[in-house]
Design an enzyme around this catalytic site. Structure first.
Site, PDB file in Angstrom:
ATOM      1  N   ARG A  56      -5.375   7.334  -6.575  1.00  0.00           N
ATOM      2  CA  ARG A  56      -4.288   6.397  -6.890  1.00  0.00           C
ATOM      3  C   ARG A  56      -4.456   5.820  -8.292  1.00  0.00           C
ATOM      4  O   ARG A  56      -3.484   5.555  -9.001  1.00  0.00           O
ATOM      5  CB  ARG A  56      -4.222   5.310  -5.826  1.00  0.00           C
ATOM      6  CG  ARG A  56      -3.783   5.894  -4.474  1.00  0.00           C
ATOM      7  CD  ARG A  56      -3.822   4.892  -3.391  1.00  0.00           C
ATOM      8  NE  ARG A  56      -2.929   3.783  -3.698  1.00  0.00           N
ATOM      9  CZ  ARG A  56      -3.057   2.574  -3.156  1.00  0.00           C
ATOM     10  NH1 ARG A  56      -4.067   2.332  -2.315  1.00  0.00           N
ATOM     11  NH2 ARG A  56      -2.230   1.611  -3.443  1.00  0.00           N
ATOM     12  N   GLN A  88       2.174  -7.347  -4.495  1.00  0.00           N
ATOM     13  CA  GLN A  88       1.239  -6.758  -3.532  1.00  0.00           C
ATOM     14  C   GLN A  88       0.720  -5.436  -4.116  1.00  0.00           C
ATOM     15  O   GLN A  88      -0.220  -4.859  -3.592  1.00  0.00           O
ATOM     16  CB  GLN A  88       1.925  -6.466  -2.200  1.00  0.00           C
ATOM     17  CG  GLN A  88       2.514  -7.678  -1.504  1.00  0.00           C
ATOM     18  CD  GLN A  88       3.298  -7.265  -0.283  1.00  0.00           C
ATOM     19  OE1 GLN A  88       2.786  -7.230   0.831  1.00  0.00           O
ATOM     20  NE2 GLN A  88       4.565  -6.929  -0.486  1.00  0.00           N
ATOM     21  N   HIS A 106      -3.202  -8.617  -4.163  1.00  0.00           N
ATOM     22  CA  HIS A 106      -4.040  -7.621  -3.472  1.00  0.00           C
ATOM     23  C   HIS A 106      -4.976  -6.908  -4.423  1.00  0.00           C
ATOM     24  O   HIS A 106      -5.493  -5.840  -4.094  1.00  0.00           O
ATOM     25  CB  HIS A 106      -3.149  -6.586  -2.763  1.00  0.00           C
ATOM     26  CG  HIS A 106      -2.427  -7.150  -1.572  1.00  0.00           C
ATOM     27  ND1 HIS A 106      -1.413  -6.480  -0.935  1.00  0.00           N
ATOM     28  CD2 HIS A 106      -2.557  -8.334  -0.911  1.00  0.00           C
ATOM     29  CE1 HIS A 106      -0.951  -7.222   0.063  1.00  0.00           C
ATOM     30  NE2 HIS A 106      -1.627  -8.343   0.099  1.00  0.00           N
ATOM     31  N   CYS A 114     -18.262  -6.281  -7.910  1.00  0.00           N
ATOM     32  CA  CYS A 114     -19.599  -6.061  -7.343  1.00  0.00           C
ATOM     33  C   CYS A 114     -19.675  -6.749  -5.981  1.00  0.00           C
ATOM     34  O   CYS A 114     -19.462  -7.961  -5.869  1.00  0.00           O
ATOM     35  CB  CYS A 114     -20.670  -6.657  -8.270  1.00  0.00           C
ATOM     36  SG  CYS A 114     -22.322  -6.518  -7.557  1.00  0.00           S
ATOM     37  N   GLY A 172      11.296  -4.397  -2.595  1.00  0.00           N
ATOM     38  CA  GLY A 172      10.554  -3.187  -2.235  1.00  0.00           C
ATOM     39  C   GLY A 172       9.369  -3.404  -1.329  1.00  0.00           C
ATOM     40  O   GLY A 172       8.339  -2.757  -1.493  1.00  0.00           O
ATOM     41  N   THR A 173       9.539  -4.317  -0.341  1.00  0.00           N
ATOM     42  CA  THR A 173       8.445  -4.526   0.603  1.00  0.00           C
ATOM     43  C   THR A 173       8.978  -4.519   2.027  1.00  0.00           C
ATOM     44  O   THR A 173      10.057  -5.024   2.300  1.00  0.00           O
ATOM     45  CB  THR A 173       7.676  -5.832   0.302  1.00  0.00           C
ATOM     46  OG1 THR A 173       6.610  -5.988   1.253  1.00  0.00           O
ATOM     47  CG2 THR A 173       8.578  -7.054   0.316  1.00  0.00           C
TER      48      THR A 173
HETATM   49  C1  BV8 Z   1      -5.518 -11.939   5.333  1.00  0.00           C
HETATM   50  C2  BV8 Z   1      -4.749  -2.809  -0.306  1.00  0.00           C
HETATM   51  C3  BV8 Z   1      -6.502 -14.006   5.912  1.00  0.00           C
HETATM   52  C4  BV8 Z   1      -4.302  -2.463  -1.627  1.00  0.00           C
HETATM   53  C5  BV8 Z   1      -3.389  -3.855   1.336  1.00  0.00           C
HETATM   54  C6  BV8 Z   1      -1.468  -9.916  13.181  1.00  0.00           C
HETATM   55  C7  BV8 Z   1      -0.397 -10.706  12.801  1.00  0.00           C
HETATM   56  C8  BV8 Z   1      -0.277 -11.186  11.515  1.00  0.00           C
HETATM   57  C9  BV8 Z   1      -1.242 -10.876  10.554  1.00  0.00           C
HETATM   58  C10 BV8 Z   1      -2.287 -10.084  10.931  1.00  0.00           C
HETATM   59  C11 BV8 Z   1      -2.420  -9.600  12.223  1.00  0.00           C
HETATM   60  N1  BV8 Z   1      -3.553  -8.866  12.288  1.00  0.00           N
HETATM   61  C12 BV8 Z   1      -4.139  -8.867  11.065  1.00  0.00           C
HETATM   62  C13 BV8 Z   1      -3.391  -9.606  10.239  1.00  0.00           C
HETATM   63  C14 BV8 Z   1      -3.651  -9.893   8.821  1.00  0.00           C
HETATM   64  C15 BV8 Z   1      -3.376  -8.675   7.968  1.00  0.00           C
HETATM   65  C16 BV8 Z   1      -2.002  -8.109   8.241  1.00  0.00           C
HETATM   66  O1  BV8 Z   1      -1.006  -8.638   7.791  1.00  0.00           O
HETATM   67  N2  BV8 Z   1      -1.950  -6.995   8.988  1.00  0.00           N
HETATM   68  C17 BV8 Z   1      -0.670  -6.400   9.295  1.00  0.00           C
HETATM   69  C18 BV8 Z   1      -0.775  -4.880   9.236  1.00  0.00           C
HETATM   70  C19 BV8 Z   1      -0.220  -6.897  10.667  1.00  0.00           C
HETATM   71  N3  BV8 Z   1      -3.414  -9.156   6.590  1.00  0.00           N
HETATM   72  C20 BV8 Z   1      -4.603  -9.208   5.964  1.00  0.00           C
HETATM   73  O2  BV8 Z   1      -5.646  -8.813   6.428  1.00  0.00           O
HETATM   74  C21 BV8 Z   1      -4.571  -9.861   4.586  1.00  0.00           C
HETATM   75  N4  BV8 Z   1      -5.595 -10.873   4.544  1.00  0.00           N
HETATM   76  O3  BV8 Z   1      -4.632 -12.127   6.147  1.00  0.00           O
HETATM   77  O4  BV8 Z   1      -6.568 -12.801   5.143  1.00  0.00           O
HETATM   78  C22 BV8 Z   1      -5.983 -15.082   5.033  1.00  0.00           C
HETATM   79  C23 BV8 Z   1      -4.648 -15.081   4.623  1.00  0.00           C
HETATM   80  C24 BV8 Z   1      -4.189 -16.122   3.821  1.00  0.00           C
HETATM   81  C25 BV8 Z   1      -5.031 -17.133   3.442  1.00  0.00           C
HETATM   82  C26 BV8 Z   1      -6.358 -17.105   3.874  1.00  0.00           C
HETATM   83  C27 BV8 Z   1      -6.829 -16.082   4.659  1.00  0.00           C
HETATM   84  C28 BV8 Z   1      -4.870  -8.854   3.492  1.00  0.00           C
HETATM   85  C29 BV8 Z   1      -3.682  -7.929   3.339  1.00  0.00           C
HETATM   86  C30 BV8 Z   1      -3.914  -7.008   2.140  1.00  0.00           C
HETATM   87  C31 BV8 Z   1      -4.333  -5.681   2.636  1.00  0.00           C
HETATM   88  N5  BV8 Z   1      -4.339  -4.714   1.528  1.00  0.00           N
HETATM   89  N6  BV8 Z   1      -3.572  -2.841   0.533  1.00  0.00           N
HETATM   90  C32 BV8 Z   1      -3.881  -1.045  -1.662  1.00  0.00           C
HETATM   91  O5  BV8 Z   1      -4.593  -0.180  -1.150  1.00  0.00           O
HETATM   92  O6  BV8 Z   1      -2.806  -0.836  -2.221  1.00  0.00           O
HETATM   93  S1  BV8 Z   1      -1.891  -4.022   2.147  1.00  0.00           S
HETATM   94  C33 BV8 Z   1      -0.824  -2.785   1.709  1.00  0.00           C
HETATM   95  O7  BV8 Z   1       0.419  -3.097   2.353  1.00  0.00           O
HETATM   96  C34 BV8 Z   1      -0.506  -2.744   0.242  1.00  0.00           C
HETATM   97  O8  BV8 Z   1      -1.181  -3.724  -0.508  1.00  0.00           O
HETATM   98  C35 BV8 Z   1       0.976  -3.024   0.190  1.00  0.00           C
HETATM   99  O9  BV8 Z   1       1.302  -3.693  -0.940  1.00  0.00           O
HETATM  100  C36 BV8 Z   1       1.129  -3.837   1.393  1.00  0.00           C
HETATM  101  C37 BV8 Z   1       2.517  -4.084   1.872  1.00  0.00           C
HETATM  102  O10 BV8 Z   1       3.183  -2.853   1.954  1.00  0.00           O
HETATM  103  P1  BV8 Z   1       4.552  -2.731   1.121  1.00  0.00           P
HETATM  104  O11 BV8 Z   1       4.267  -3.010  -0.309  1.00  0.00           O
HETATM  105  O12 BV8 Z   1       5.592  -3.546   1.794  1.00  0.00           O
HETATM  106  O13 BV8 Z   1       4.846  -1.183   1.254  1.00  0.00           O
HETATM  107  P2  BV8 Z   1       5.511  -0.434   2.492  1.00  0.00           P
HETATM  108  O14 BV8 Z   1       5.296   1.021   2.318  1.00  0.00           O
HETATM  109  O15 BV8 Z   1       5.096  -1.096   3.769  1.00  0.00           O
HETATM  110  O16 BV8 Z   1       7.087  -0.750   2.327  1.00  0.00           O
HETATM  111  C38 BV8 Z   1       7.781  -0.212   1.216  1.00  0.00           C
HETATM  112  C39 BV8 Z   1       9.189  -0.747   1.302  1.00  0.00           C
HETATM  113  O17 BV8 Z   1       9.896  -0.295   0.149  1.00  0.00           O
HETATM  114  C40 BV8 Z   1       9.956  -0.240   2.520  1.00  0.00           C
HETATM  115  O18 BV8 Z   1      10.668  -1.313   3.109  1.00  0.00           O
HETATM  116  C41 BV8 Z   1      10.939   0.791   1.940  1.00  0.00           C
HETATM  117  O19 BV8 Z   1      12.179   0.780   2.623  1.00  0.00           O
HETATM  118  C42 BV8 Z   1      11.132   0.268   0.534  1.00  0.00           C
HETATM  119  N7  BV8 Z   1      11.431   1.307  -0.454  1.00  0.00           N
HETATM  120  C43 BV8 Z   1      10.934   2.578  -0.515  1.00  0.00           C
HETATM  121  N8  BV8 Z   1      11.445   3.201  -1.598  1.00  0.00           N
HETATM  122  C44 BV8 Z   1      12.254   2.298  -2.230  1.00  0.00           C
HETATM  123  C45 BV8 Z   1      12.252   1.095  -1.503  1.00  0.00           C
HETATM  124  N9  BV8 Z   1      12.963   0.016  -1.866  1.00  0.00           N
HETATM  125  C46 BV8 Z   1      13.716   0.124  -2.995  1.00  0.00           C
HETATM  126  N10 BV8 Z   1      13.768   1.248  -3.752  1.00  0.00           N
HETATM  127  C47 BV8 Z   1      13.050   2.342  -3.404  1.00  0.00           C
HETATM  128  N11 BV8 Z   1      13.126   3.458  -4.161  1.00  0.00           N
END
Ligand code: BV8
Length: 225
Positions: A56, A88, A106, A114, A172-173
């Site tokens: 990536r 994000q 993120h 480190c 785009g999320t």
């Molecule tokens: C945290 C690493 C505590 C970087 C990523 C149960 C309920 C609620 C929450 C949780 C739960 N169980 C666990 C959790 C917490 C968890 C979470 O949310 N899990 C989810 C799966 C349920 N979250 C965490 O662990 C976070 N940390 O909560 O810590 C805390 C919080 C606050 C304060 C103190 C403590 C950490 C989350 C970060 C994880 N790291 N990635 C990398 O590798 O890139 S997340 C990963 O998903 C990416 O970072 C990405 O950015 C993120 C979100 O995805 P999107 O960007 O939305 O991408 P996606 O493909 O999903 O969607 C794309 C969209 O674009 C679509 O809608 C599509 O239609 C649209 N699209 C496509 N093409 C186009 C378009 N739109 C317009 N034009 C186009 N051409």
């Protein structure tokens, strides 16, 4: 002065050729989240995780901003008030397009961290298990990326921006990852006008008072004008 806060996700970079996560054939279709985007996955198989991010990082280095990124750079340059981008995304496309107020909640592909002493430095294009930290020399270098279960960066500043926003846009999320998925509701409750710009309605579309659907490279320039 009107303060604009914009959350971006992988969809804004899709037309720059970078994969999204949850679309057909997206990044999560190729790798299990727990294997490549959690600390446990990194501990289990650091070589796999480095390969995932090396690929990536190379793609992001070649990617160019699309008209959606360019429109947000124009917005920051022309708007009389403040424009903040909370992304994000870990690609550097907002900065390449010219935005300067960018918060990477993120982390970023061009950063290394480190795991032993928290020192941060610019990531080499290719990282491998055992790479040592330039500060403490421990063989504990990892991508400076926030994985699932880890606390996102800049959260205090982000909540403050959402409290002060006059206009909040999510671009785009899919609205499936927290805490970012809660920003629309938070900003709306604090009085901001909220708009979702996405290919289709996200799972939290109900949190927004306005929606525009279509490819970001078309609907974002129209929205910015
Ligand atoms: C945290 C690493 C505590 C970087 C990523 C149960 C309920 C609620 C929450 C949780 C739960 N169980 C666990 C959790 C917490 C968890 C979470 O949310 N899990 C989810 C799966 C349920 N979250 C965490 O662990 C976070 N940390 O909560 O810590 C805390 C919080 C606050 C304060 C103190 C403590 C950490 C989350 C970060 C994880 N790291 N990635 C990398 O590798 O890139 S997340 C990963 O998903 C990416 O970072 C990405 O950015 C993120 C979100 O995805 P999107 O960007 O939305 O991408 P996606 O493909 O999903 O969607 C794309 C969209 O674009 C679509 O809608 C599509 O239609 C649209 N699209 C496509 N093409 C186009 C378009 N739109 C317009 N034009 C186009 N051409």
């Amino acid at each position: 002065m009107e303060k604009i806060v914009i959350l971006t996700g992988a969809g804004i970079s899709a037309e720059s050729g970078l994969g999204t996560f949850r679309d057909e054939g997206g990044l999560w279709a190729q790798h299990a989240i727990e294997d490549v985007a959690t600390p446990e996955g990194f501990a289990r198989d650091p070589a796999l995780v480095h390969r995932f991010y090396n690929t990536r990082r190379a793609q992001a280095a070649e990617a160019v901003p699309n008209p959606a990124h360019a429109a947000l750079a124009r917005l920051e340059a022309q708007h009389s008030g403040e424009v903040w981008i909370v992304t994000q995304n870990v690609d550097g496309l907002h900065e390449k397009a010219g935005n300067s107020n960018v918060l990477h909640m993120h982390g970023a592909l061009d950063g290394a961290l480190c795991a032993a002493c928290d020192h941060r430095w610019p990531a080499p294009l290719v990282m491998a298990p055992g790479d040592s930290c330039p500060s403490c020399a421990a063989p504990a270098a990892r991508p400076d990326i926030v994985w699932f279960g880890e606390v996102p960066y800049h959260m205090e500043r982000i909540w403050q921006l959402l409290d002060e926003a006059d206009l909040f846009a999510a671009i785009g999320t899919s609205g499936q990852v927290y805490p970012a998925a809660a920003f629309g509701q938070h900003a709306g409750r604090a009085g901001a006008h909220t708009v979702e710009l996405n290919m289709e309605a996200s799972v939290n579309a109900r949190d927004f008072s306005e929606a525009r659907h279509g490819p970001a490279s078309v609907i974002v320039p129209e929205w910015v004008k």
